[in-house]
Design a protein around this motif. Structure first.
Motif, mmCIF file in Angstrom:
data_model
loop_
_atom_site.group_PDB
_atom_site.id
_atom_site.type_symbol
_atom_site.label_atom_id
_atom_site.label_comp_id
_atom_site.label_asym_id
_atom_site.label_seq_id
_atom_site.Cartn_x
_atom_site.Cartn_y
_atom_site.Cartn_z
ATOM 1 N N SER A 1 0.822 -1.203 0.000
ATOM 2 C CA SER A 1 0.000 0.000 0.000
ATOM 3 C C SER A 1 0.860 1.258 0.000
ATOM 4 C CB SER A 1 -0.933 0.005 1.223
ATOM 5 O OG SER A 1 -1.812 -1.093 1.183
ATOM 6 N N LEU A 2 1.995 1.201 0.702
ATOM 7 C CA LEU A 2 2.903 2.342 0.717
ATOM 8 C C LEU A 2 3.474 2.600 -0.669
ATOM 9 C CD1 LEU A 2 4.146 4.444 2.610
ATOM 10 C CD2 LEU A 2 6.043 2.869 3.036
ATOM 11 N N SER B 1 0.882 4.287 -2.557
ATOM 12 C CA SER B 1 0.810 5.676 -2.095
ATOM 13 C C SER B 1 1.823 6.546 -2.816
ATOM 14 C CB SER B 1 1.066 5.743 -0.584
ATOM 15 O OG SER B 1 0.124 4.988 0.127
ATOM 16 N N VAL C 1 0.741 9.490 -5.126
ATOM 17 C CA VAL C 1 1.135 10.821 -4.660
ATOM 18 C C VAL C 1 1.903 11.557 -5.754
ATOM 19 C CG1 VAL C 1 2.792 11.990 -3.156
ATOM 20 C CG2 VAL C 1 1.089 10.484 -2.174
ATOM 21 N N TRP D 1 -6.095 -1.226 -0.072
ATOM 22 C CA TRP D 1 -5.397 -0.789 -1.294
ATOM 23 C C TRP D 1 -6.143 0.369 -1.953
ATOM 24 C CZ3 TRP D 1 -6.551 -0.359 -6.440
ATOM 25 C CH2 TRP D 1 -5.489 -0.298 -7.342
ATOM 26 N N SER E 1 -8.552 2.412 -0.664
ATOM 27 C CA SER E 1 -8.651 3.601 0.176
ATOM 28 C C SER E 1 -7.344 4.384 0.172
ATOM 29 C CB SER E 1 -9.012 3.203 1.615
ATOM 30 O OG SER E 1 -10.279 2.584 1.657
ATOM 31 N N THR E 2 -6.250 3.658 0.032
ATOM 32 C CA THR E 2 -4.952 4.315 -0.067
ATOM 33 C C THR E 2 -4.915 5.237 -1.281
ATOM 34 O OG1 THR E 2 -3.825 2.475 1.007
ATOM 35 C CG2 THR E 2 -2.473 3.953 -0.314
ATOM 36 N N ILE E 3 -5.414 4.751 -2.415
ATOM 37 C CA ILE E 3 -5.443 5.565 -3.621
ATOM 38 C C ILE E 3 -6.316 6.802 -3.411
ATOM 39 C CG2 ILE E 3 -6.262 5.651 -6.020
ATOM 40 C CD1 ILE E 3 -5.345 2.850 -6.401
ATOM 41 N N MET F 1 -4.565 9.259 -1.019
ATOM 42 C CA MET F 1 -3.333 9.837 -1.529
ATOM 43 C C MET F 1 -3.571 10.860 -2.642
ATOM 44 S SD MET F 1 -0.911 8.887 0.336
ATOM 45 C CE MET F 1 -2.044 8.767 1.720
ATOM 46 N N GLY G 1 -1.385 14.101 -1.563
ATOM 47 C CA GLY G 1 -0.312 14.530 -2.455
ATOM 48 C C GLY G 1 -0.207 16.034 -2.580
ATOM 49 N N ALA H 1 -9.006 14.547 1.067
ATOM 50 C CA ALA H 1 -8.495 13.494 1.951
ATOM 51 C C ALA H 1 -9.451 13.251 3.112
ATOM 52 C CB ALA H 1 -7.111 13.876 2.467
#
Length: 537
Positions: free
Chosen positions: A15-16, A19, A23, A138, A140-142, A145, A149, A328
């Motif tokens: 996930s990072l 990100s 970002v 995965w 929610s990360t998008i 971010m 960003g 966000a």
């Protein structure tokens, strides 16, 4: 065998990595005004700084999705992240617009390796209910971010330099590489032994490149008649018709060849770049159509809004980032809401709810935009928009891939990512063209009505458009040109509003596309994997 705890730690680094990739597609937005001032890039270069990354991303994501199945998904993730870090160093030290665009192209290579491998790693390492949770993390990360960003970019640009918007990628990228090596198990498909479809890759790159080039450069070289000669080195396009219609023709031909070539390979039992047989799965087929149209509406507005906030409203990069933080906040609330609705509301209904919220949010932004607006006018609508992005993104990914066999996950995730990236690329190109074309037409009309000499009108309009609005600051500082600056602010506000309404329209089409997802039935995916014809049961 990987322990459950290690798998979830691996999801953290997966996930990072998503990100960082996401970002980088948004962090640059609030930095553009500083880059314009520092490097003196034109409005066309502004679009290419954004577009080159997305274009390469979309053009190559299918290739790397297939390669990850063959050579290892974690391996390609690490290689891609290494390329991404190196290209970030180049971007941070760029001294002109062309080098920055070249660095963004290289970043696109790295990003195209990373994104599809993250999807297929999640698909391969998690099953059952855990897979749904993993996809939610995965997705929610998008969603989050996309908004974080600009805030990060605004802080780095305001307190340090726009170059740190790229420099931040270096330490994070190194952490991801080490973490992936320690916690993410390797995954690949041993049964997929055919040769890679390199000819299909060539056709796809040509098709993507010519389409986006035509959309971005149409206003520069002319949609039909020649506005400006197209040159490459000492060679000049000799045709009496602009190069742009030719680009669109090449796109049509390359797309046709891509489809017929891939279908012919499958008939011979050879693998194609896109597993066309997967389109026999209704959820996969309909979900990809929806994903492309939705992405077109989602990401296009992110280009114009930071320009309006800084050059018209007068915010700095950090203040702009805080305004966009409303996105966000909405995405964060949506992640909690999605968890509460899980099991009570179907994923398809969750996607529809998300898109409706996006439409309301982005249309509200359009109505709120004016030269005298402030953050309080737009943040509530951005919050609603962010909620929609958070709800729709994760669940749509789950819907698209839920019936796909794990053995096909690399190609399937590559196809799904390509649909979204193509939509994003088209969104930036189409809505960017709407913004700058409307500014050019409206400002020309306003200044002509004020009886300014034609030569001065042309000079001012070209200055405002080529600087993507950056020239307004200089016009406003001179008392004699303050009325021109006011007219330019109105034109950019109107162009941004038109872009928001166009984005809402595309999202509306995306919502209509999801209506077909409701008819999705169970597909005998084993037949798909065995190479037989898909049939719905």
């Amino acid at each position: 065998m990987t322990s459950p705890r290690t798998r979830w730690f691996g999801l953290l680094f997966i996930s990072l990595s998503v990100s960082l990739i996401i970002v980088d597609s948004t962090i640059i937005n609030v930095s553009i005004p500083s880059i314009i001032e520092d490097l003196g890039i034109t409005s066309t270069q502004v679009q290419w700084v954004q577009e080159s990354y997305t274009l390469v991303f979309a053009a190559l994501i299918l290739v790397f999705g297939a390669l990850s199945d063959r050579f290892g998904r974690r391996r390609l993730l690490i290689i891609g992240m290494t390329i991404f870090v190196i290209s970030s160093v180049i971007a941070g030290f760029s001294e002109d617009g062309n080098l920055l665009i070249a660095a963004r192209v290289l970043q696109g290579f790295g990003g195209a390796m990373v994104l599809p491998t993250t999807l297929s790693l999640v698909n391969a390492n998690f099953q059952g209910k855990e897979r749904g949770i993993a996809f939610a993390v995965w997705g929610s990360t998008i969603g989050g971010m996309v908004a974080v960003g600009p805030l990060l970019g605004g802080w780095l640009t305001t307190d340090y330099s726009w170059r740190w918007a790229f420099g931040i990628n270096i330490p994070i990228g190194i952490i991801i590489i080490i973490g992936a090596l320690l916690t993410v198990p390797e995954s690949k498909e041993d049964l997929n032994t055919g040769r890679i479809d390199w000819m299909g890759a060539v056709y796809s790159v040509i098709a993507m490149s010519t389409l986006v080039f035509g959309l971005i450069e149409g206003r520069t070289y002319g949609w039909w008649e020649v506005n400006k000669p197209f040159t490459v080195g000492d060679w000049t396009w000799p045709g009496k018709v602009s190069i742009i219609p030719v680009m669109f023709l090449v796109f049509v031909l390359a797309t046709t060849l891509f489809i017929t070539h891939g279908a012919a390979r499958l008939k011979k039992g050879k693998p194609a770049l896109i597993a066309f047989k997967l389109f026999g799965i209704a959820s996969f087929r309909n979900g990809n159509i929806a994903a492309m149209v939705i992405a077109l509406g989602e990401f296009g507005i992110i280009l114009s809004l930071p320009l309006w906030l800084q050059f018209v409203i007068g915010y700095d990069a950090l203040q702009t980032g805080f305004v966009l933080l409303g996105l966000a906040g909405g995405a964060f609330v949506a992640s909690g809401l999605a968890g509460g609705l899980s099991g009570k509301v179907s994923p398809v209904d969750m996607v529809r709810l998300g898109i409706l919220l996006e439409i309301v949010g982005v249309a509200g932004v359009g109505f709120a935009i004016s030269p005298t607006a402030t953050w309080i006018n737009v943040v509530p609508w951005l919050f609603v928009y962010g909620m929609g992005v958070g709800l729709a993104t994760a669940q749509l990914t789950n819907v698209v891939l839920k019936d796909v066999p794990v053995q096909e996950s690399g190609q399937a995730s590559g196809t799904q990512s390509t649909a979204r990236q193509l939509g994003s690329a088209l969104g930036i190109a189409v809505l960017g063209t709407i913004l700058f074309t409307s500014v050019q037409v409206e400002l020309t009309q306003k200044l002509t009505d004020e009886k300014l000499p034609a030569a001065q009108v042309t000079q001012v309009v070209d200055s405002v458009v080529d600087s993507a609005g950056g020239a307004i600051i200089g016009l406003e500082q001179n008392p004699e040109t303050q009325p021109i600056a006011t007219a330019a602010k109105v034109a950019i506000s109107d162009g941004t509003r038109y872009g928001a309404f166009a984005a809402a329209g595309f999202l509306g089409l995306g919502f209509l596309a999801t209506l077909s997802l409701g008819a999705t039935r169970k597909v005998e995916v084993e037949k798909i994997h065995e190479g037989g014809d898909a049939h719905v049961i």
